[in-house]
Design a protein around this motif. Structure first.
Motif, PDB file in Angstrom:
ATOM      1  N   ARG A  96       0.831  -1.204   0.000  1.00 34.33           N
ATOM      2  CA  ARG A  96       0.000   0.000   0.000  1.00 34.33           C
ATOM      3  C   ARG A  96       0.863   1.251   0.000  1.00 34.33           C
ATOM      4  N   ALA A  97       1.944   1.211   0.785  1.00 34.39           N
ATOM      5  CA  ALA A  97       2.870   2.349   0.808  1.00 34.39           C
ATOM      6  C   ALA A  97       3.534   2.513  -0.558  1.00 34.39           C
ATOM      7  N   LEU A  98       3.831   1.381  -1.179  1.00 35.37           N
ATOM      8  CA  LEU A  98       4.424   1.417  -2.512  1.00 35.37           C
ATOM      9  C   LEU A  98       3.463   2.042  -3.515  1.00 35.37           C
ATOM     10  N   LYS A  99       2.218   1.632  -3.454  1.00 34.86           N
ATOM     11  CA  LYS A  99       1.206   2.189  -4.367  1.00 34.86           C
ATOM     12  C   LYS A  99       1.026   3.678  -4.144  1.00 34.86           C
ATOM     13  N   ALA A 100       1.116   4.101  -2.902  1.00 37.20           N
ATOM     14  CA  ALA A 100       0.996   5.534  -2.610  1.00 37.20           C
ATOM     15  C   ALA A 100       2.127   6.297  -3.287  1.00 37.20           C
ATOM     16  N   GLU A 101       3.336   5.703  -3.298  1.00 39.94           N
ATOM     17  CA  GLU A 101       4.470   6.328  -3.983  1.00 39.94           C
ATOM     18  C   GLU A 101       4.252   6.337  -5.489  1.00 39.94           C
ATOM     19  N   PHE A 102       3.670   5.277  -6.001  1.00 38.84           N
ATOM     20  CA  PHE A 102       3.382   5.202  -7.433  1.00 38.84           C
ATOM     21  C   PHE A 102       2.470   6.342  -7.874  1.00 38.84           C
ATOM     22  N   SER A 103       1.551   6.714  -7.020  1.00 40.05           N
ATOM     23  CA  SER A 103       0.559   7.730  -7.390  1.00 40.05           C
ATOM     24  C   SER A 103       1.150   9.139  -7.412  1.00 40.05           C
ATOM     25  N   LYS A 104       2.361   9.307  -6.845  1.00 43.22           N
ATOM     26  CA  LYS A 104       3.006  10.617  -6.819  1.00 43.22           C
ATOM     27  C   LYS A 104       3.897  10.786  -8.043  1.00 43.22           C
ATOM     28  N   SER A 105       4.166  12.012  -8.386  1.00 39.43           N
ATOM     29  CA  SER A 105       5.132  12.272  -9.444  1.00 39.43           C
ATOM     30  C   SER A 105       6.522  12.012  -8.893  1.00 39.43           C
ATOM     31  N   GLY A 106       7.454  11.711  -9.775  1.00 40.20           N
ATOM     32  CA  GLY A 106       8.823  11.514  -9.340  1.00 40.20           C
ATOM     33  C   GLY A 106       9.347  12.763  -8.649  1.00 40.20           C
ATOM     34  N   VAL A 107      10.191  12.598  -7.673  1.00 37.36           N
ATOM     35  CA  VAL A 107      10.735  13.737  -6.940  1.00 37.36           C
ATOM     36  C   VAL A 107      11.587  14.605  -7.847  1.00 37.36           C
ATOM     37  N   GLU A 108      12.408  13.978  -8.690  1.00 43.50           N
ATOM     38  CA  GLU A 108      13.319  14.737  -9.541  1.00 43.50           C
ATOM     39  C   GLU A 108      12.968  14.655 -11.017  1.00 43.50           C
ATOM     40  N   THR A 109      12.294  13.575 -11.425  1.00 37.66           N
ATOM     41  CA  THR A 109      11.841  13.428 -12.813  1.00 37.66           C
ATOM     42  C   THR A 109      10.443  12.823 -12.765  1.00 37.66           C
ATOM     43  N   ALA A 110       9.875  12.592 -13.934  1.00 39.40           N
ATOM     44  CA  ALA A 110       8.546  11.969 -13.983  1.00 39.40           C
ATOM     45  C   ALA A 110       8.630  10.465 -13.786  1.00 39.40           C
ATOM     46  N   GLN A 111       9.836   9.936 -13.803  1.00 43.10           N
ATOM     47  CA  GLN A 111      10.040   8.483 -13.762  1.00 43.10           C
ATOM     48  C   GLN A 111      10.208   7.970 -12.330  1.00 43.10           C
ATOM     49  N   LYS A 112       9.710   6.749 -12.105  1.00 43.86           N
ATOM     50  CA  LYS A 112       9.947   6.046 -10.849  1.00 43.86           C
ATOM     51  C   LYS A 112      10.289   4.585 -11.157  1.00 43.86           C
ATOM     52  N   VAL A 113      11.142   4.003 -10.329  1.00 46.09           N
ATOM     53  CA  VAL A 113      11.493   2.590 -10.464  1.00 46.09           C
ATOM     54  C   VAL A 113      11.306   1.924  -9.106  1.00 46.09           C
ATOM     55  N   PHE A 114      10.658   0.746  -9.120  1.00 44.87           N
ATOM     56  CA  PHE A 114      10.439  -0.004  -7.887  1.00 44.87           C
ATOM     57  C   PHE A 114      10.969  -1.417  -8.059  1.00 44.87           C
ATOM     58  N   LEU A 115      11.737  -1.868  -7.091  1.00 44.30           N
ATOM     59  CA  LEU A 115      12.299  -3.212  -7.123  1.00 44.30           C
ATOM     60  C   LEU A 115      11.800  -3.981  -5.903  1.00 44.30           C
ATOM     61  N   ILE A 116      11.195  -5.127  -6.147  1.00 46.15           N
ATOM     62  CA  ILE A 116      10.636  -5.932  -5.059  1.00 46.15           C
ATOM     63  C   ILE A 116      11.437  -7.221  -4.933  1.00 46.15           C
ATOM     64  N   GLU A 117      12.202  -7.342  -3.850  1.00 46.15           N
ATOM     65  CA  GLU A 117      13.008  -8.538  -3.597  1.00 46.15           C
ATOM     66  C   GLU A 117      12.135  -9.667  -3.044  1.00 46.15           C
ATOM     67  N   GLN A 118      12.487 -10.909  -3.405  1.00 45.86           N
ATOM     68  CA  GLN A 118      11.784 -12.093  -2.888  1.00 45.86           C
ATOM     69  C   GLN A 118      10.268 -11.919  -3.010  1.00 45.86           C
ATOM     70  N   ALA A 119       9.843 -11.591  -4.216  1.00 44.61           N
ATOM     71  CA  ALA A 119       8.424 -11.318  -4.446  1.00 44.61           C
ATOM     72  C   ALA A 119       7.535 -12.510  -4.116  1.00 44.61           C
ATOM     73  N   ASP A 120       8.104 -13.716  -4.134  1.00 39.12           N
ATOM     74  CA  ASP A 120       7.325 -14.909  -3.791  1.00 39.12           C
ATOM     75  C   ASP A 120       6.923 -14.932  -2.326  1.00 39.12           C
ATOM     76  N   LYS A 121       7.488 -14.030  -1.507  1.00 37.51           N
ATOM     77  CA  LYS A 121       7.155 -13.981  -0.086  1.00 37.51           C
ATOM     78  C   LYS A 121       6.064 -12.956   0.221  1.00 37.51           C
ATOM     79  N   MET A 122       5.422 -12.446  -0.809  1.00 37.20           N
ATOM     80  CA  MET A 122       4.283 -11.544  -0.560  1.00 37.20           C
ATOM     81  C   MET A 122       3.139 -12.322   0.074  1.00 37.20           C
TER      82      MET A 122
END
Length: 316
Positions: A96-122
């Motif tokens: 949910r916190a990640l999605k909240a970040e997704f909804s914002k514009s990038g701090v320095e550019t319009a781009q954002k990148v998210f990396l989720i480690e061990q996604a199988d543990k969601m």
């Protein structure tokens, strides 16, 4: 050794594929990296993030010297976020916190990148929450999920990502990765004969039973290369007492093969006499045949004892 060279050495097909995606502006909005630990998933994820934000690409690769590259390497870039399990799982609040970040514009550019480690543990809630975002992504984003177990990722999430399969490391690279993780080179070489999975190799190396099994099989091997009939007695004295389960017995053949193949490789490299090399090659063949008999349900003890006799007295 520069980053691009290492990545291209680890996963040449994926490296070339992703380079072409960057060159032609055809990046997907979400990737799912699947493969063993140590095969380069994390490194490729960071490389992609730097590729996007680098202000001084060199030969279509991140420079690793500009402010953006340095901050990404130090996990300090505001528009590159990483999520890892909080305890045993990745929790719904993290997504949910990640999605909240997704909804914002990038701090320095319009781009954002998210990396989720061990996604199988969601957790189930976290996976479902992420799925909703992947169905309707907001803004200019790139999501990279990493997993060692594709089967544990919801099929609906898989279908919304471009799945990239990271190949197991070839022997030399696996040995290097194991040594880098703190395993001594001799053990690393042996482990690389038993498996091409970094995870499995590390797991085996940490097993106290394996370390005992390695020593006992080494002694059995030492008796046989000296044509010492104590190898026959040793089967009942040690081998059958330690190698009780089917998977353990299978490992005993793998270990013995590894020792003989190492000996054969060294003999060839040293250009030893032809008859010596031929004898060693014949013994490798005898081990393979012994394993076939064992797989056909001949008792482990009988197979091992017959193997000793055929090695030491091949004409009997």
């Amino acid at each position: 050794m520069n980053e691009a060279y290492v990545l291209n050495e680890q996963q040449p097909l994926l490296y070339q594929q992703l380079q072409k995606s960057f060159e032609h502006g055809r990046l997907a909005h979400a990737y799912l990296f699947e493969g063993d630990t140590g095969t380069g998933k994390k490194e490729f994820g960071l490389w992609m993030a730097k590729h996007i934000f680098c202000t001084n690409l060199t030969e279509n690769n991140p420079c690793n010297q500009c402010n953006n590259c340095l901050r990404i390497n130090e996990n300090e870039h505001p528009d590159v976020l990483r999520i890892a399990p909080d305890g045993q799982t990745i929790k719904v609040d993290q997504i949910r916190a990640l999605k909240a970040e997704f909804s914002k514009s990038g701090v320095e550019t319009a781009q954002k990148v998210f990396l989720i480690e061990q996604a199988d543990k969601m957790s189930i809630g976290a996976a479902n929450s992420l799925l909703k975002f992947l169905e309707e992504p907001e803004g200019k984003v790139l999501a990279i999920l990493e997993t060692t177990s594709l089967a544990k990722i919801l099929p609906t999430i898989q279908s919304r990502c471009q799945v990239l399969h990271f190949q197991p490391l070839v022997k030399e690279k696996l040995v290097h990765a194991l040594v880098e993780s703190g395993i001594n080179k001799n053990t690393a070489n042996l482990l690389a004969e038993l498996t091409n999975s970094f995870d499995k190799a590390v797991e085996i190396s940490q097993d106290e039973w394996f370390n005992e099994a390695r020593e006992i099989t080494q002694q059995w091997f030492d008796y046989m290369i000296k044509d010492d009939l104590q190898a026959f007695v040793y089967v009942q004295k040690k081998m059958i007492k330690l190698f009780k389960e089917k998977d353990q017995q299978a490992l005993s053949f793998d270990l013995l093969l590894a020792y003989y193949r190492k000996q054969l490789t060294e003999s060839v490299a040293e250009e030893q006499l032809k008859r010596v090399i031929e004898q060693q090659a014949q013994r490798v063949e005898l081990i393979l045949k012994a394993r076939q008999k064992w797989e056909a349900n001949v008792s482990f003890q009988s197979v091992c004892e017959q193997l000793v006799i055929r090695m030491i007295h091949p004409k009997t």
